[in-house]
Design an enzyme around this catalytic site. Structure first.
Site, PDB file in Angstrom:
ATOM      1  N   ARG A 188       2.434  16.707  13.302  1.00 11.52           N
ATOM      2  CA  ARG A 188       2.864  15.915  12.259  1.00 11.52           C
ATOM      3  C   ARG A 188       3.255  16.342  11.025  1.00 11.52           C
ATOM      4  O   ARG A 188       2.547  17.549  10.720  1.00 11.52           O
ATOM      5  CB  ARG A 188       1.870  14.571  11.990  1.00 11.52           C
ATOM      6  CG  ARG A 188       0.473  14.811  11.497  1.00 11.52           C
ATOM      7  CD  ARG A 188      -0.372  13.522  11.259  1.00 11.52           C
ATOM      8  NE  ARG A 188      -1.587  13.874  10.807  1.00 11.52           N
ATOM      9  CZ  ARG A 188      -2.773  13.983  11.818  1.00 11.52           C
ATOM     10  NH1 ARG A 188      -2.388  14.079  12.614  1.00 11.52           N
ATOM     11  NH2 ARG A 188      -3.887  14.181  11.192  1.00 11.52           N
ATOM     12  N   ASP A 189       3.799  15.746  10.113  1.00 15.02           N
ATOM     13  CA  ASP A 189       4.037  16.043   8.677  1.00 15.02           C
ATOM     14  C   ASP A 189       4.935  17.515   8.520  1.00 15.02           C
ATOM     15  O   ASP A 189       4.226  18.368   7.889  1.00 15.02           O
ATOM     16  CB  ASP A 189       2.764  16.166   7.995  1.00 15.02           C
ATOM     17  CG  ASP A 189       1.444  14.907   8.011  1.00 15.02           C
ATOM     18  OD1 ASP A 189       2.364  14.091   8.531  1.00 15.02           O
ATOM     19  OD2 ASP A 189       0.446  15.500   7.885  1.00 15.02           O
ATOM     20  N   PHE A 206       5.597   8.344   9.767  1.00 14.33           N
ATOM     21  CA  PHE A 206       4.676   9.272   9.162  1.00 14.33           C
ATOM     22  C   PHE A 206       5.338  10.249   8.214  1.00 14.33           C
ATOM     23  O   PHE A 206       6.454  10.404   8.194  1.00 14.33           O
ATOM     24  CB  PHE A 206       3.657   9.713  10.216  1.00 14.33           C
ATOM     25  CG  PHE A 206       2.576   8.774  10.543  1.00 14.33           C
ATOM     26  CD1 PHE A 206       2.612   7.535  10.516  1.00 14.33           C
ATOM     27  CD2 PHE A 206       1.466   9.491  11.244  1.00 14.33           C
ATOM     28  CE1 PHE A 206       1.430   6.779  11.065  1.00 14.33           C
ATOM     29  CE2 PHE A 206       0.301   8.894  11.700  1.00 14.33           C
ATOM     30  CZ  PHE A 206       0.501   7.237  11.746  1.00 14.33           C
ATOM     31  N   SER A 207       4.324  11.001   7.823  1.00 16.61           N
ATOM     32  CA  SER A 207       4.745  11.897   6.612  1.00 16.61           C
ATOM     33  C   SER A 207       5.987  13.092   6.890  1.00 16.61           C
ATOM     34  O   SER A 207       5.896  13.342   7.904  1.00 16.61           O
ATOM     35  CB  SER A 207       3.669  12.559   6.014  1.00 16.61           C
ATOM     36  OG  SER A 207       3.154  11.470   5.228  1.00 16.61           O
ATOM     37  N   ASP A 211       0.701   8.866   1.283  1.00 17.80           N
ATOM     38  CA  ASP A 211       1.101  10.341   0.936  1.00 17.80           C
ATOM     39  C   ASP A 211       2.558  10.169   0.196  1.00 17.80           C
ATOM     40  O   ASP A 211       3.709   9.155   0.739  1.00 17.80           O
ATOM     41  CB  ASP A 211       1.520  11.126   2.276  1.00 17.80           C
ATOM     42  CG  ASP A 211       0.289  11.223   3.126  1.00 17.80           C
ATOM     43  OD1 ASP A 211      -0.712  10.668   2.570  1.00 17.80           O
ATOM     44  OD2 ASP A 211       0.635  11.625   4.180  1.00 17.80           O
ATOM     45  N   TRP A 224       0.967  -1.082  -0.016  1.00 17.46           N
ATOM     46  CA  TRP A 224      -0.065   0.025   0.054  1.00 17.46           C
ATOM     47  C   TRP A 224       0.925   1.151  -0.116  1.00 17.46           C
ATOM     48  O   TRP A 224       1.804   1.203   0.602  1.00 17.46           O
ATOM     49  CB  TRP A 224      -0.904   0.182   1.053  1.00 17.46           C
ATOM     50  CG  TRP A 224      -1.273   1.230   1.759  1.00 17.46           C
ATOM     51  CD1 TRP A 224      -0.485   2.201   2.601  1.00 17.46           C
ATOM     52  CD2 TRP A 224      -2.746   1.819   1.474  1.00 17.46           C
ATOM     53  NE1 TRP A 224      -1.538   3.224   2.897  1.00 17.46           N
ATOM     54  CE2 TRP A 224      -2.666   3.089   2.118  1.00 17.46           C
ATOM     55  CE3 TRP A 224      -3.988   1.595   1.081  1.00 17.46           C
ATOM     56  CZ2 TRP A 224      -3.751   4.072   2.195  1.00 17.46           C
ATOM     57  CZ3 TRP A 224      -4.991   2.117   1.048  1.00 17.46           C
ATOM     58  CH2 TRP A 224      -4.952   3.383   1.566  1.00 17.46           C
ATOM     59  N   TRP A 276      -2.818   9.604  -5.276  1.00 17.05           N
ATOM     60  CA  TRP A 276      -3.937   9.547  -5.854  1.00 17.05           C
ATOM     61  C   TRP A 276      -4.729   8.066  -5.280  1.00 17.05           C
ATOM     62  O   TRP A 276      -4.072   7.002  -5.478  1.00 17.05           O
ATOM     63  CB  TRP A 276      -3.788   9.214  -7.313  1.00 17.05           C
ATOM     64  CG  TRP A 276      -4.693   9.745  -8.267  1.00 17.05           C
ATOM     65  CD1 TRP A 276      -5.801  10.352  -7.922  1.00 17.05           C
ATOM     66  CD2 TRP A 276      -4.760   9.226  -9.667  1.00 17.05           C
ATOM     67  NE1 TRP A 276      -6.813  10.180  -8.949  1.00 17.05           N
ATOM     68  CE2 TRP A 276      -5.979   9.920 -10.010  1.00 17.05           C
ATOM     69  CE3 TRP A 276      -4.019   8.785 -10.524  1.00 17.05           C
ATOM     70  CZ2 TRP A 276      -6.472   9.684 -11.294  1.00 17.05           C
ATOM     71  CZ3 TRP A 276      -4.211   8.544 -11.841  1.00 17.05           C
ATOM     72  CH2 TRP A 276      -5.473   9.077 -12.412  1.00 17.05           C
ATOM     73  N   TRP A 309      -3.627   0.379   4.694  1.00 17.34           N
ATOM     74  CA  TRP A 309      -2.716   1.347   5.376  1.00 17.34           C
ATOM     75  C   TRP A 309      -2.284   0.595   6.708  1.00 17.34           C
ATOM     76  O   TRP A 309      -2.993  -0.445   7.153  1.00 17.34           O
ATOM     77  CB  TRP A 309      -3.584   2.406   5.875  1.00 17.34           C
ATOM     78  CG  TRP A 309      -2.728   3.584   6.575  1.00 17.34           C
ATOM     79  CD1 TRP A 309      -2.045   4.732   6.143  1.00 17.34           C
ATOM     80  CD2 TRP A 309      -2.574   3.515   8.095  1.00 17.34           C
ATOM     81  NE1 TRP A 309      -1.630   5.451   7.180  1.00 17.34           N
ATOM     82  CE2 TRP A 309      -1.578   4.655   8.206  1.00 17.34           C
ATOM     83  CE3 TRP A 309      -2.911   2.767   9.010  1.00 17.34           C
ATOM     84  CZ2 TRP A 309      -1.080   5.155   9.327  1.00 17.34           C
ATOM     85  CZ3 TRP A 309      -2.421   3.307  10.308  1.00 17.34           C
ATOM     86  CH2 TRP A 309      -1.728   4.312  10.512  1.00 17.34           C
TER      87      TRP A 309
HETATM   88  C1  FRU Z   1      -2.302  11.805   5.569  1.00 17.59           C
HETATM   89  C2  FRU Z   1      -1.639  11.315   6.423  1.00 17.59           C
HETATM   90  C3  FRU Z   1      -0.575  12.108   7.573  1.00 17.59           C
HETATM   91  C4  FRU Z   1       0.355  11.078   8.258  1.00 17.59           C
HETATM   92  C5  FRU Z   1       0.368   9.902   7.182  1.00 17.59           C
HETATM   93  C6  FRU Z   1       0.208   8.603   7.796  1.00 17.59           C
HETATM   94  O1  FRU Z   1      -2.735  10.848   4.592  1.00 17.59           O
HETATM   95  O2  FRU Z   1      -2.733  10.940   7.664  1.00 17.59           O
HETATM   96  O3  FRU Z   1      -1.019  12.812   8.229  1.00 17.59           O
HETATM   97  O4  FRU Z   1       1.474  11.540   8.411  1.00 17.59           O
HETATM   98  O5  FRU Z   1      -0.838  10.080   6.531  1.00 17.59           O
HETATM   99  O6  FRU Z   1       0.336   7.699   7.208  1.00 17.59           O
END
Ligand code: FRU
Length: 718
Positions: free
Chosen positions: A414-415, A351-352, A295, A292, A542, A319
């Protein structure tokens, strides 16, 4: 095959060997009602559930179609469900159970003479977890001949306040036990091929490397026939001993014994020969070989290559197990997947985040001649923190020893998006920080050296709204390409955005709550740092589901962003990056024509599998101009000035009285661009493999097609 599976500890429970003639079925919950069972309260309703209930995560592991599922109305409702009196006639009672872990409140009980003599509960006691039912059994020899009642209880209302039960059977045969298991491998090849059954219970699988790191994953191991094979990259440990430990497996599971070492997917694992040519493999959109993706992460240009990292579950179709996968490209369209670079660790899942090139070696992690590529990611554990990893060759990555670089602010932080801010000669980080009451904010930090970060400002929802949600991106763009008129754009994961100014410390919005892309299933996009010619290149996750494939989801086309003046102010535009033109094979230039209702189809002679369509249309008196591309409808509603892609409407104003339309069609979706990029509509769609037809008609009047070009595209995987 050498079977070195060693059972290291016998444990726990288990059960449902196939129902056999001498078994006694107590209940399979296949009927419309509970029959002679008695329900109280509202959690159980008046009859069994058929699988997953509304807003519930997918329930798996039950037998047949029906089961007891007390998620009716969510976790809130409570109740009980009791069997009629039964006589215990077999030494074992086996059943399937899932849901919350609470022996008192989300449980199954065996009641003999009014006393609870056995109980069982589901596996979940925290957010996340699994809705899979697992086999369980009770040894009831001591109660043979006695009367009993089975009682299912949901007395819990909070998280995991429900219980799932199915297939209750009296049996003579001791059901298979769940045991802890392990297998050693002397690693001689790059991958371990791991058998996966979608929806099977997730097993805790720990990869233990002699004297080295251990990785923990939760894997839907196939005990018998797998749906597909995942690959575990063990290349880094060649010549070493790697042990896979599994917390519990049925003692007759073939999962560990089935694992083989291989050097390649193609020719090396069942289903691998098809790699990149599977029926639902996007042919000009990136997707991972196996597992899978969500992001895009760490988008950057470094030492002659574009790097695309991505949220990757190597071991599941859905996921989970967040790793950073990694692919590189010299032209943004042909990607080579290299393998995962960030593995979940004791700080959490990966995570991202983003990547920068530390050209001036501010971090000291590289050298002046060979700058480091530095990744910023969220370690989503408890606490959830921001971390750094780096590489000097773009291939092997090392996590920074002094992680984290930003401590937890709230659990929902996050991110990190990091970039170099030239005017203040500092690094800037934008971080999504979800505060109390789910209030969405973006917090800014600066750093001289990538290691030490100082918070500078926070957007409190931007101009009274509270909408920018996760995965921030932030950059400056020239309005209409004019370098004297630059604006900063702050985006959230849906590509909704705000436009304003930035002084290196705080962002001041001038316009906010602007819609970005107008399609469906486009999310968490990220722009590339350090693009040599200064374009703002962008790629999105996507959400193209690929049922039945050993992989799932993909990335959008590489896009170029711009800002275009409109009467309402500057607005974001999306265009396919010009590199995509390199995929053109055969082209059909159909020139100008007039389209009248009932007239001939100018595209009748063209058929294509991978399509790029470009048209410039003067709508004239037509009410609608309708393209059909491999069964998809892309219509222009002239009166509303809207593009309607398979029924999905998006504003697409005529510019100079014309509609300039670009549509790409791959095996998993369409991407339509109109109105000089103000309208971008990505949309998942699966054309029928045998339908390669194209058509265009006018309705309600006559339109003029100024230009009409079809390009048959080549696969990026050739
Ligand atoms: C967005 C998200 C991010 C997070 C990641 C985890 O799709 O929820 O905020 O870092 O996916 O996979």
């Amino acid at each position: 095959m050498p079977i070195a599976a060693i059972v290291i500890a016998a444990a726990l429970v288990a059960a449902p060997v196939a129902f056999s003639a001498d078994d006694i079925l107590i209940a399979d919950f296949e009927g419309d009602t509970y029959g002679a069972w008695t329900a109280t309260g509202s959690a159980f309703g008046s009859g069994p559930a058929r699988g997953t209930l509304p807003s519930q995560n997918p329930v798996s592991g039950f037998a047949g179609k029906g089961l007891v599922n007390s998620y009716l109305g969510g976790d809130g409702p409570t109740g009980t469900l009791a069997s009629p009196e039964i006589t215990i006639e077999r030494p074992y009672i086996s059943f399937l159970i899932g849901g919350g872990r609470d022996l008192e409140r989300t449980a199954v009980q065996l009641v003999v003479d009014g006393a609870v003599v056995r109980r069982a509960t589901g596996p979940n006691d925290r957010p996340g977890g699994t809705e899979a039912l697992e086999p369980h059994h009770w040894d009831v020899k001591e109660f043979m001949g006695r009367k009993a009642v089975i009682r299912i209880i949901d007395a819990a209302s909070g998280g995991w306040g429900h219980v799932n039960v199915d297939e209750i059977v009296q049996t003579d045969r001791r059901p298979a036990m769940l045991v802890a298991a392990a297998r050693d491998f002397d690693v001689t090849k790059r991958f371990l091929a791991v058998p996966i059954k979608n929806g099977a219970p997730k097993r805790n699988v720990t990869t233990v490397v002699a004297g080295g790191p251990a990785v923990r994953n939760q894997i839907e191991l196939a005990d018998a026939e797998p749906d597909w094979w995942a690959v575990m990259d063990v290349g880094a440990w060649k010549g070493k001993k790697v042990t896979l430990q599994v917390d519990k497996l049925p003692d007759d599971s073939r999962a560990l014994a089935a694992i083989e070492q291989t050097d390649s997917i193609k020719g090396g694992i069942p289903g691998g020969d098809d790699l990149y040519h599977e029926p639902l493999r996007g042919q000009f959109h990136f997707s991972p070989r196996r597992g899978w993706n969500n992001d895009p992460n760490g988008c950057v240009y470094y030492k002659g290559e574009y790097h695309l990292f991505f949220q990757h579950n190597p071991y599941g179709w859905a996921w989970g197990n967040m790793h950073w996968g990694h692919a590189v490209s010299r032209d943004l369209v042909h990607w080579e997947e290299l393998g995962d670079v960030l593995f979940p660790d004791d700080m959490g899942a990966m995570f991202s985040g983003s990547a920068v090139v530390d050209t001036a070696n501010t971090s000291g992690l590289g050298t002046a001649g060979s700058p480091a590529l530095v990744l910023f990611y969220t370690a989503a554990g408890n606490p959830t923190v921001q971390c750094m990893a780096w590489s000097t060759d773009g291939r092997t990555f090392t996590k920074y020893a002094a992680n984290p670089v930003v401590a937890e602010i709230t659990h929902g932080n996050r991110d990190p998006k990091v970039f170099w801010h030239e005017p203040t000669k500092r690094w800037v980080m934008v971080l999504y920080v979800e505060r109390a009451e789910k209030k969405r904010t973006m917090q800014f930090f600066t750093s001289p050296n990538l290691r030490d970060w100082t918070p500078t400002s926070t957007t409190e929802g931007i101009a009274g709204t509270n909408y920018l949600y996760e995965c921030p991106d932030f950059f400056e763009l020239a309005v209409d390409g004019d370098p004297a008129r630059k604006k900063w754009v702050l985006l959230g994961a849906s590509t909704e955005y705000a436009i304003g100014t930035f002084d290196g410390v705080s962002f001041t919005p001038e316009a906010s709550r602007l819609p970005g892309q107008r399609g469906k299933g486009f999310y968490a996009a990220q722009s590339f740092n350090d693009v040599p010619d200064g374009r703002r290149l962008f790629i999105g996750w996507w959400q193209t589901p690929t049922e039945g494939m050993p992989f799932n989801q993909s990335m959008s086309l590489p896009l170029e962003l711009g800002l275009k003046s409109t009467a309402a102010g500057p607005r974001l535009t999306f265009a396919p990056a010009r590199e995509v033109e390199g995929l053109r094979g055969k082209s059909h230039s159909l020139g100008g024509s007039s389209l009248a209702p009932g007239g001939p189809n100018p595209l009748a002679g063209v058929s294509a599998e991978l399509v790029e369509l470009r048209a410039a249309i003067e709508p004239g008196t037509a009410a609608e101009v309708v393209f059909t591309i491999r069964g998809a409808t892309v219509a222009y509603d002239v009166k509303q000035q809207e593009l309607v892609v398979n029924g999905h409407r998006a504003a697409a104003p005529l510019i100079d009285g014309r509609l300039r339309l670009v549509v790409f069609c791959d095996r998993t979706g369409l991407e339509a661009f109109a109105s000089d990029g103000l309208c971008y509509v990505p949309l998942p769609f699966q054309p029928r493999p045998d339908d390669r037809s194209l058509a265009v008609v006018a309705r309600g009047g006559t339109a003029t097609i100024d230009t009409l070009d079809i390009h048959e595209l080549k696969s990026i995987w050739e």
